[in-house]
Write an enzyme that holds these catalytic residues in place. Structure first.
Site, mmCIF file in Angstrom:
data_model
loop_
_atom_site.group_PDB
_atom_site.id
_atom_site.type_symbol
_atom_site.label_atom_id
_atom_site.label_comp_id
_atom_site.label_asym_id
_atom_site.label_seq_id
_atom_site.Cartn_x
_atom_site.Cartn_y
_atom_site.Cartn_z
ATOM 1 N N LYS A 21 -10.094 -62.018 -71.202
ATOM 2 C CA LYS A 21 -11.057 -61.531 -70.422
ATOM 3 C C LYS A 21 -12.568 -61.370 -71.473
ATOM 4 O O LYS A 21 -12.327 -60.682 -72.353
ATOM 5 C CB LYS A 21 -10.774 -60.210 -69.859
ATOM 6 C CG LYS A 21 -11.912 -59.519 -68.975
ATOM 7 C CD LYS A 21 -11.364 -58.207 -68.599
ATOM 8 C CE LYS A 21 -12.425 -57.384 -67.953
ATOM 9 N NZ LYS A 21 -13.144 -57.928 -67.039
ATOM 10 N N THR A 24 -17.560 -58.634 -68.368
ATOM 11 C CA THR A 24 -17.484 -57.611 -67.233
ATOM 12 C C THR A 24 -18.486 -57.607 -66.334
ATOM 13 O O THR A 24 -19.678 -58.106 -66.736
ATOM 14 C CB THR A 24 -17.107 -56.268 -67.882
ATOM 15 O OG1 THR A 24 -16.886 -55.242 -67.218
ATOM 16 C CG2 THR A 24 -18.336 -55.993 -68.672
ATOM 17 N N GLU A 74 -12.920 -63.718 -66.141
ATOM 18 C CA GLU A 74 -12.329 -62.500 -65.917
ATOM 19 C C GLU A 74 -10.753 -62.486 -65.840
ATOM 20 O O GLU A 74 -10.124 -61.516 -65.619
ATOM 21 C CB GLU A 74 -12.872 -61.923 -64.596
ATOM 22 C CG GLU A 74 -14.332 -61.382 -64.354
ATOM 23 C CD GLU A 74 -14.510 -59.963 -65.021
ATOM 24 O OE1 GLU A 74 -13.339 -59.390 -65.424
ATOM 25 O OE2 GLU A 74 -15.625 -59.194 -64.603
#
Length: 103
Positions: A21, A24, A74
């Site tokens: 990841k 954000t 993500e």
């Protein structure tokens, strides 16, 4: 103890630590971060510190312009990403992408 600068749901902790990841997506309340910022990261649930990240870039996005690249960054499918963002930020359409790397 230093306060955390940003929090993530605990379910994202392992993906962040493993480098799966790398972005954000946040609302306007967290649009002030900029490239080069070093942020202490905590879990949303208990504010426990788990790493430091460096912001490598920022951009804006809408729910409609989220794409497969965002989903890949993500570590989820595009449909899942849109669902998660809509759940976290109901009735909002403008978002801020924060690119980061775990230090």
């Amino acid at each position: 103890m230093q306060p955390n600068d940003i929090t993530f749901f605990q379910r994202f902790q392992n993906d962040i630590l493993a480098g799966r990841k790398t972005i954000t997506i946040r609302d306007a309340s967290e649009s002030h971060f900029k490239a080069g910022d070093m942020l202490r990261v905590g879990r949303f649930e208990d504010d426990g510190y788990f790493c430091t990240i460096e912001v490598t870039g920022t951009s804006t996005v809408t729910l409609d312009t989220l794409n497969e690249k965002h989903a890949q960054q993500e570590n989820m499918s595009l449909d899942e990403l849109k669902r998660v963002i809509a759940e976290i930020y109901p009735n909002q359409t403008q978002f801020y992408v924060i690119d980061f790397k775990c230090l």
